[in-house]
Design a protein around this motif. Structure first.
Motif, PDB file in Angstrom:
ATOM      1  N   ILE A  78      45.196   3.064  37.466  1.00 10.09           N
ATOM      2  CA  ILE A  78      44.871   4.187  38.566  1.00 10.09           C
ATOM      3  C   ILE A  78      46.108   5.283  38.738  1.00 10.09           C
ATOM      4  CG2 ILE A  78      44.316   4.453  40.966  1.00 10.09           C
ATOM      5  CD1 ILE A  78      43.228   1.722  40.909  1.00 10.09           C
ATOM      6  N   ASP A  79      45.844   6.444  38.590  1.00 11.46           N
ATOM      7  CA  ASP A  79      47.146   7.307  38.588  1.00 11.46           C
ATOM      8  C   ASP A  79      47.260   7.589  40.203  1.00 11.46           C
ATOM      9  OD1 ASP A  79      48.758   9.553  38.562  1.00 11.46           O
ATOM     10  OD2 ASP A  79      47.413  10.643  37.479  1.00 11.46           O
ATOM     11  N   ILE A  80      48.358   7.457  40.638  1.00  7.20           N
ATOM     12  CA  ILE A  80      48.796   7.477  41.908  1.00  7.20           C
ATOM     13  C   ILE A  80      49.824   8.774  42.272  1.00  7.20           C
ATOM     14  CG2 ILE A  80      48.411   5.151  42.536  1.00  7.20           C
ATOM     15  CD1 ILE A  80      51.476   4.775  42.763  1.00  7.20           C
ATOM     16  N   GLY A  81      49.902   9.319  41.136  1.00  9.38           N
ATOM     17  CA  GLY A  81      50.882  10.651  41.437  1.00  9.38           C
ATOM     18  C   GLY A  81      52.212  10.568  41.388  1.00  9.38           C
ATOM     19  N   THR A  82      52.650   9.224  40.854  1.00  8.15           N
ATOM     20  CA  THR A  82      54.406   9.266  40.997  1.00  8.15           C
ATOM     21  C   THR A  82      54.626   8.376  39.906  1.00  8.15           C
ATOM     22  OG1 THR A  82      56.183   8.541  42.469  1.00  8.15           O
ATOM     23  CG2 THR A  82      54.239   7.356  42.612  1.00  8.15           C
ATOM     24  N   GLN A  83      56.138   8.498  39.586  1.00  7.36           N
ATOM     25  CA  GLN A  83      56.565   7.449  38.450  1.00  7.36           C
ATOM     26  C   GLN A  83      57.596   6.677  39.107  1.00  7.36           C
ATOM     27  OE1 GLN A  83      56.124   7.324  34.953  1.00  7.36           O
ATOM     28  NE2 GLN A  83      54.242   8.649  35.552  1.00  7.36           N
ATOM     29  N   LEU A  84      57.620   6.362  40.422  1.00  6.51           N
ATOM     30  CA  LEU A  84      58.353   5.562  41.066  1.00  6.51           C
ATOM     31  C   LEU A  84      58.051   4.146  40.987  1.00  6.51           C
ATOM     32  CD1 LEU A  84      59.035   7.429  44.418  1.00  6.51           C
ATOM     33  CD2 LEU A  84      60.680   7.286  42.633  1.00  6.51           C
ATOM     34  N   GLY A  85      58.961   3.181  40.989  1.00  6.88           N
ATOM     35  CA  GLY A  85      58.752   1.780  40.852  1.00  6.88           C
ATOM     36  C   GLY A  85      57.696   1.294  42.042  1.00  6.88           C
ATOM     37  N   ILE A  86      56.700   0.440  42.140  1.00  8.48           N
ATOM     38  CA  ILE A  86      56.149  -0.080  43.042  1.00  8.48           C
ATOM     39  C   ILE A  86      56.551  -1.488  43.192  1.00  8.48           C
ATOM     40  CG2 ILE A  86      53.914  -0.643  44.124  1.00  8.48           C
ATOM     41  CD1 ILE A  86      53.006   1.893  42.121  1.00  8.48           C
ATOM     42  N   PHE A  87      57.138  -1.900  44.317  1.00 15.09           N
ATOM     43  CA  PHE A  87      57.683  -3.471  44.303  1.00 15.09           C
ATOM     44  C   PHE A  87      56.736  -4.221  44.934  1.00 15.09           C
ATOM     45  CE2 PHE A  87      61.649  -1.146  44.601  1.00 15.09           C
ATOM     46  CZ  PHE A  87      61.980  -1.252  43.235  1.00 15.09           C
ATOM     47  N   GLY A  88      55.649  -3.851  45.963  1.00 16.54           N
ATOM     48  CA  GLY A  88      54.819  -4.558  46.632  1.00 16.54           C
ATOM     49  C   GLY A  88      53.300  -3.997  46.824  1.00 16.54           C
ATOM     50  N   ILE A  89      52.189  -4.692  47.030  1.00 18.19           N
ATOM     51  CA  ILE A  89      50.963  -4.075  47.321  1.00 18.19           C
ATOM     52  C   ILE A  89      50.293  -5.057  48.027  1.00 18.19           C
ATOM     53  CG2 ILE A  89      50.093  -5.111  45.202  1.00 18.19           C
ATOM     54  CD1 ILE A  89      47.916  -2.667  45.329  1.00 18.19           C
ATOM     55  N   GLN A  90      49.581  -4.749  48.875  1.00 18.96           N
ATOM     56  CA  GLN A  90      48.438  -5.725  49.750  1.00 18.96           C
ATOM     57  C   GLN A  90      47.254  -4.926  50.227  1.00 18.96           C
ATOM     58  OE1 GLN A  90      50.084  -7.559  53.423  1.00 18.96           O
ATOM     59  NE2 GLN A  90      47.875  -8.091  54.065  1.00 18.96           N
ATOM     60  N   MET A  91      46.138  -5.560  49.910  1.00 17.49           N
ATOM     61  CA  MET A  91      44.713  -4.921  50.427  1.00 17.49           C
ATOM     62  C   MET A  91      44.508  -5.714  51.495  1.00 17.49           C
ATOM     63  SD  MET A  91      44.234  -2.488  48.364  1.00 17.49           S
ATOM     64  CE  MET A  91      42.493  -2.196  48.611  1.00 17.49           C
ATOM     65  N   THR A  92      44.375  -5.021  52.303  1.00 19.36           N
ATOM     66  CA  THR A  92      43.537  -5.877  53.882  1.00 19.36           C
ATOM     67  C   THR A  92      42.305  -6.138  53.847  1.00 19.36           C
ATOM     68  OG1 THR A  92      43.487  -3.679  54.977  1.00 19.36           O
ATOM     69  CG2 THR A  92      45.575  -4.649  55.206  1.00 19.36           C
ATOM     70  N   ASP A  93      41.428  -5.515  53.045  1.00 16.63           N
ATOM     71  CA  ASP A  93      40.022  -5.898  52.927  1.00 16.63           C
ATOM     72  C   ASP A  93      39.579  -5.116  51.493  1.00 16.63           C
ATOM     73  OD1 ASP A  93      39.374  -3.101  53.517  1.00 16.63           O
ATOM     74  OD2 ASP A  93      39.507  -3.704  55.752  1.00 16.63           O
ATOM     75  N   ASP A  94      38.244  -4.979  51.069  1.00 17.35           N
ATOM     76  CA  ASP A  94      38.146  -4.387  49.871  1.00 17.35           C
ATOM     77  C   ASP A  94      38.283  -2.947  49.936  1.00 17.35           C
ATOM     78  OD1 ASP A  94      36.946  -6.754  48.940  1.00 17.35           O
ATOM     79  OD2 ASP A  94      34.942  -6.171  49.378  1.00 17.35           O
ATOM     80  N   GLN A  95      38.312  -2.178  50.814  1.00 13.11           N
ATOM     81  CA  GLN A  95      38.594  -0.624  51.079  1.00 13.11           C
ATOM     82  C   GLN A  95      39.976  -0.308  51.230  1.00 13.11           C
ATOM     83  OE1 GLN A  95      35.948   1.486  49.743  1.00 13.11           O
ATOM     84  NE2 GLN A  95      35.267  -0.482  49.265  1.00 13.11           N
ATOM     85  N   ASN A  96      40.918  -0.887  52.337  1.00 11.21           N
ATOM     86  CA  ASN A  96      41.903  -0.603  52.842  1.00 11.21           C
ATOM     87  C   ASN A  96      42.963  -1.328  52.171  1.00 11.21           C
ATOM     88  OD1 ASN A  96      40.971   1.336  54.994  1.00 11.21           O
ATOM     89  ND2 ASN A  96      39.870  -0.573  55.517  1.00 11.21           N
ATOM     90  N   GLY A  97      44.296  -0.355  51.645  1.00 12.78           N
ATOM     91  CA  GLY A  97      45.293  -1.140  51.442  1.00 12.78           C
ATOM     92  C   GLY A  97      46.587  -0.339  51.285  1.00 12.78           C
ATOM     93  N   TYR A  98      47.828  -1.112  50.925  1.00 13.33           N
ATOM     94  CA  TYR A  98      49.081  -0.293  51.112  1.00 13.33           C
ATOM     95  C   TYR A  98      49.838  -0.851  49.851  1.00 13.33           C
ATOM     96  CZ  TYR A  98      47.612   0.605  55.821  1.00 13.33           C
ATOM     97  OH  TYR A  98      46.606   0.922  57.022  1.00 13.33           O
ATOM     98  N   LEU A  99      50.727   0.366  49.304  1.00 17.73           N
ATOM     99  CA  LEU A  99      51.740  -0.278  48.242  1.00 17.73           C
ATOM    100  C   LEU A  99      53.249   0.272  48.951  1.00 17.73           C
ATOM    101  CD1 LEU A  99      52.282   2.411  46.657  1.00 17.73           C
ATOM    102  CD2 LEU A  99      50.321   1.590  45.529  1.00 17.73           C
TER     103      LEU A  99
END
Length: 380
Positions: A78-99
């Motif tokens: 999935i292209d998120i438009g950045t080359q920054l390192g991602i340290f954490g991710i959480q999906m709160t349900d099937d549709q909503n989430g954060y990184l």
């Protein structure tokens, strides 16, 4: 002699012309490009979040976000438009989430991870961990004692620096202990949450982050670190090992792990914490090592911990270390996980049977569907 040279020159010219003509009769064959692999030998993965027994997101270095729908047999980038390192991710349900990640990176998805929007975190500090008890309420932690909180799904953030306030008479001596890095946070509901980090910091809240209390002091009597002539006893609790990860299965039962390879546990919401002992293998008796003692043998740092189900737990670390929680409360090395010489950054289980382990720098992704009896390397 001159005639022979002319003849030789003519033959040579004819040979060149014939060769050029033959070359022109053959079409140039285009070599097909090598397929682009979603998982490469140089990938570093930092976190994984499953949303079903077979569906999971994996994030890592250089802005990489991967999604599998079939237990890791196939992957989509999935292209998120950045080359920054991602340290954490959480999906709160099937549709909503954060990184979260480098340079204050915070992003949100509202369509199951198909697209991600960058949010205004109001900081450029590294953000290492996050915890959302529901789709709107969340907390992020990071460098320089940073804590961000939101009550509206990231539309706005409250920023604070969670650190001890020293009396004015010792403030100059306390400079090395100011603004410790906070690495991980775990919330069991909107009100109850914990944060751990550098220099043994443990903070807890019971009112959604409106106020915080320190909890590491209960570890001091157990930690037999020998103080030297230049150690200031007023800062003894800053001699505790750094904690990289924390996990709570409910508001009472939690665990954390960190730099010296120790796991700490609580059964009363963090009012008291104890160092957990380890065993060489499942079923073996726990060791009798004393935390902080000078004869303590070197152990690999532990970078992640996950408490899941009613009584299960797993922690991972440097050089492929994997420990599982035993019925007697000890943590034993798990011989069923394939041996790898790389850092295992995160382990997460969706339920008692389906779980993931990720790491790097060799693009390591492991998947189990039988509670960890067997693990499969994922490629893609």
């Amino acid at each position: 002699m001159e005639r022979k040279l002319r003849a030789y020159s003519l033959i040579k010219t004819l040979f060149v012309l014939v060769a050029l003509a033959n070359a022109g009769c053959h079409r140039e064959v285009a070599m097909p490009p090598l397929p682009l692999r979603n998982i490469t030998s140089t990938d570093k993965f930092f976190d994984v979040w499953p949303t079903s027994p077979t569906r999971a997101f994996v994030v890592g270095d250089r802005g990489k976000v991967l999604l599998t729908e079939d237990g890791g047999r196939n992957w989509k980038r999935i292209d998120i438009g950045t080359q920054l390192g991602i340290f954490g991710i959480q999906m709160t349900d099937d549709q909503n989430g954060y990184l979260c990640g480098q340079d204050g990176l915070v992003m949100r998805t509202r369509d199951g991870g198909k697209t991600w929007k960058r949010l205004d975190s109001r900081t450029h500090l590294f953000i290492f961990g996050l915890s959302f008890p529901d789709a709107n309420h969340g907390f992020f932690v990071g460098d320089r004692a940073l804590v961000l909180s939101t009550t509206n799904g990231g539309e706005s953030f409250i920023k604070r620096h969670l650190q001890k306030i020293f009396p004015p008479e010792i403030s100059d001596y306390a400079l090395p202990y100011e603004e410790p890095v906070l690495y991980s946070t775990s919330f069991t509901d909107v009100d109850h949450g914990w944060v751990v980090g550098e220099l043994g910091r443990i903070w807890a809240t019971e009112n959604a982050g409106k106020s915080w209390t320190e909890q590491q002091l209960s570890l001091l009597p157990q930690y037999k670190y020998p103080t030297g002539p230049n150690d200031d006893l007023r800062f003894n609790d800053f001699l505790l090992p750094t904690f990289f990860s924390v996990s709570f299965r409910d508001p009472k039962h939690g665990a954390a792990c960190g730099l010296e390879g120790w796991v700490i546990q609580t059964s009363d919401g963090g009012k008291t914490w104890t160092f957990a002992h380890q065993a060489d293998k499942p079923g073996a008796p726990p060791d009798t090592l004393v935390p902080g003692a000078p004869h303590f043998p070197a152990r690999d740092p532990l970078f992640s911990i996950d408490l899941f189900g009613g009584d299960q737990g797993i922690t991972t670390g440097l050089t492929g270390t994997v420990l599982r929680l035993q019925p007697n409360g000890a943590w034993a090395r798990d011989p069923r996980v394939p041996a790898v010489p790389f850092t295992l950054s995160q382990a997460r289980f969706f339920d008692a049977l389906h779980g993931w382990i990720v790491g790097g720098p060799a693009g390591t992704i492991l998947y189990t569907e039988d509670g960890g009896k067997t693990w499969r390397f994922c490629q893609g």
